[in-house]
Design a protein around this motif. Structure first.
Motif, PDB file in Angstrom:
ATOM      1  N   GLN A 142       0.834  -1.196   0.000  1.00  0.00           N
ATOM      2  CA  GLN A 142       0.000   0.000   0.000  1.00  0.00           C
ATOM      3  C   GLN A 142       0.870   1.247   0.000  1.00  0.00           C
ATOM      4  N   ALA A 143       0.337   2.290  -0.640  1.00  0.00           N
ATOM      5  CA  ALA A 143       0.996   3.589  -0.652  1.00  0.00           C
ATOM      6  C   ALA A 143       0.216   4.544   0.245  1.00  0.00           C
ATOM      7  N   TYR A 144       0.923   5.337   1.066  1.00  0.00           N
ATOM      8  CA  TYR A 144       0.313   6.319   1.950  1.00  0.00           C
ATOM      9  C   TYR A 144       0.873   7.689   1.580  1.00  0.00           C
TER      10      TYR A 144
ATOM     11  N   TRP B 149       5.741   3.846   0.396  1.00  0.00           N
ATOM     12  CA  TRP B 149       5.191   2.525   0.068  1.00  0.00           C
ATOM     13  C   TRP B 149       5.553   1.541   1.180  1.00  0.00           C
ATOM     14  N   TRP B 150       4.565   0.686   1.537  1.00  0.00           N
ATOM     15  CA  TRP B 150       4.765  -0.302   2.598  1.00  0.00           C
ATOM     16  C   TRP B 150       4.287  -1.673   2.141  1.00  0.00           C
TER      17      TRP B 150
ATOM     18  N   ASP C  67       8.973  -0.670   5.137  1.00  0.00           N
ATOM     19  CA  ASP C  67       9.057   0.457   4.205  1.00  0.00           C
ATOM     20  C   ASP C  67       9.781  -0.006   2.933  1.00  0.00           C
ATOM     21  N   ILE C  68       9.068  -0.009   1.819  1.00  0.00           N
ATOM     22  CA  ILE C  68       9.652  -0.435   0.537  1.00  0.00           C
ATOM     23  C   ILE C  68       9.665   0.728  -0.453  1.00  0.00           C
ATOM     24  N   THR C  69       9.684   1.942   0.075  1.00  0.00           N
ATOM     25  CA  THR C  69       9.633   3.116  -0.799  1.00  0.00           C
ATOM     26  C   THR C  69      10.815   3.158  -1.756  1.00  0.00           C
TER      27      THR C  69
END
Length: 442
Positions: free
Chosen positions: A89-91, A99-100, A126-128
């Motif tokens: 999901q992106a916040y 991105w997480w 955290d996969i940003t």
């Protein structure tokens, strides 16, 4: 806050990742039983006051509306099936978009032999950075594909086994195949049969070379083969790259059909007389010199239109040009495939007769002279009636082991002079011994 919830909170606060424990009220509402500060930072929520907050908290109050549906769906599936779930999901926060990757792991409670999911542990990583890199790669790949497909030249990539892995739009247009037909196919299927046997050896040689790119065979023409079997003259630049220990080869292929046609035309024009379409002096000399490199017999015939100036003065220069073209047509028709009937200049013509001795050359020259004299050929004269003309012809033949083209031509010219001096409209020959006499002989 109950003692159990306090213990959960202490547990999740000690984890570096974003962590939350999700429970389900009797009403079915999803609540956060405990979570750490990283979870608040992930969702954009904030602890109140001194950093404490009363739990449980309704999940919907922490999760942005645009992310709720997907997360709730995964949580409900996890509660109902007891199977771990994952989602990305992106916040969108004020600091930017993060991105997480969320991992959902159910905790079961066993009572009376029944296993029930009571809570779900959410762990967020955290996969940003990874997503940004993936996006950059996608943009780069998209840009590369756009450039490759918009390229004017055909671009083909092959793998280590010489099978096609990339076939751009220009390659489809050039060879007549769709890319879906060619991917995975051997590159040699695009080559003429005569070039296929040695192609793999050339690729292996290039693979071993320290050179990373090169122009293929700049001196000779390279050909591809169209789907319909026709040959395609091309020029090729090839490069290689190491991909995970395996070599890939990329060829940029340019269709040079127009250039080849122009070069062939220019080459033909360089050796062709513009008025008559016959080979010119240069082409004639090239042929004779090639014959003289062998031991083959050779006779040379030189002919001249009699009183050509009178033809021009009487009928005009256009008619004179027509007479030259008629002689070219008649002379060509009387020649064999191996002969070269050429315009020497002005009203003079020459014939190279490979494999022909003096007597046979004289006989054939006499037949040509008689045909022209008697007008035994069909032609629609622009003047409305035939323009009579005759020719004088001189014949010479090659001496044994002779390689001097000028000497043979000189004897043919001397024979032509004899024909003119003898009254014109006749054939004369010049023997070798006369041409080789010392200039000071008495």
């Amino acid at each position: 806050m109950s003692n159990r919830i306090r213990q959960l909170q202490e547990f999740v606060d000690g984890i570096a990742a974003s962590v939350a424990i999700i429970g389900r009220e009797e009403t079915g509402e999803l609540v956060v039983s405990a979570c750490n500060e990283h979870f608040f930072e992930m969702t954009g929520g904030r602890r109140g006051g001194t950093g404490t907050r009363n739990f449980p908290i309704a999940l919907d109050t922490l999760i942005p509306s645009y992310a709720r549906l997907d997360l709730r769906k995964k949580l409900q599936e996890c509660f109902s099936t007891g199977v771990a779930q994952e989602l990305e999901q992106a916040y969108d926060l004020r600091e930017g978009t993060l991105w997480w990757r969320l991992s959902l792991k159910p905790f079961r409670h066993v009572a009376g032999g029944d296993s029930t999911v009571l809570e779900i542990l959410i762990t967020g990583l955290d996969i940003t950075s990874k997503m940004l890199l993936t996006h950059e790669l996608e943009v780069s790949t998209s840009r590369f594909r756009s450039v490759v497909n918009a390229a004017y030249d055909a671009i083909i990539t092959i793998d280590q086994t010489h099978n096609i892995t990339l076939f751009n739009r220009a390659a489809q247009n050039l060879f007549g195949y769709d890319s879906s037909e060619m991917l995975g196919k051997p590159l040699v299927s695009l080559l003429p049969e005569a070039y296929r046997a040695n192609h793999s050896a050339h690729i292996h040689q290039f693979a071993r070379s320290p050179v990373h790119s090169r122009q293929m065979d700049e001196r000779n023409r390279i050909y591809g083969q169209h789907r319909d079997g026709s040959l395609l003259p091309v020029e090729i630049a090839i490069s290689k790259i190491n991909v995970d220990g395996l070599l890939e080869f990329t060829a940029v292929i340019r269709d040079i059909s127009d250039r080849v046609r122009l070069m062939d035309l220019l080459q033909k024009e360089a050796g062709t007389d513009a008025l008559t379409g016959l080979p010119n002096r240069r082409e004639f000399l090239d042929v004779v010199e090639n014959v003289l490199r062998t031991d083959d017999a050779l006779s040379v015939v030189m002919l001249d239109i009699d009183f050509f100036k009178k033809v021009n003065d009487t009928h005009g220069h256009d008619a004179g040009d027509e007479v030259l073209r008629v002689l070219a047509k008649v002379g060509t028709a009387a020649s064999r495939n191996m002969d070269v009937f050429a315009r020497w200049g002005g009203e003079e013509f020459v014939v190279a007769m490979p494999g022909t001795d003096l007597e046979r050359a004289r006989t054939r020259a006499e037949m040509l002279r008689a045909t022209i004299e008697k007008q035994e050929f069909s032609h629609s004269w622009s003047t409305g009636k035939a323009i009579p003309f005759t020719v004088s012809i001189g014949v010479a033949t090659r001496a044994q082991d002779e390689h001097d083209v000028d000497a043979i031509l000189k004897r043919a010219d001397q024979a032509l002079y004899k024909a003119k001096e003898g009254g014109r409209n006749r054939v004369e020959t010049e023997q070798v011994h006369r041409a080789l006499e010392p200039s000071g002989a008495g």
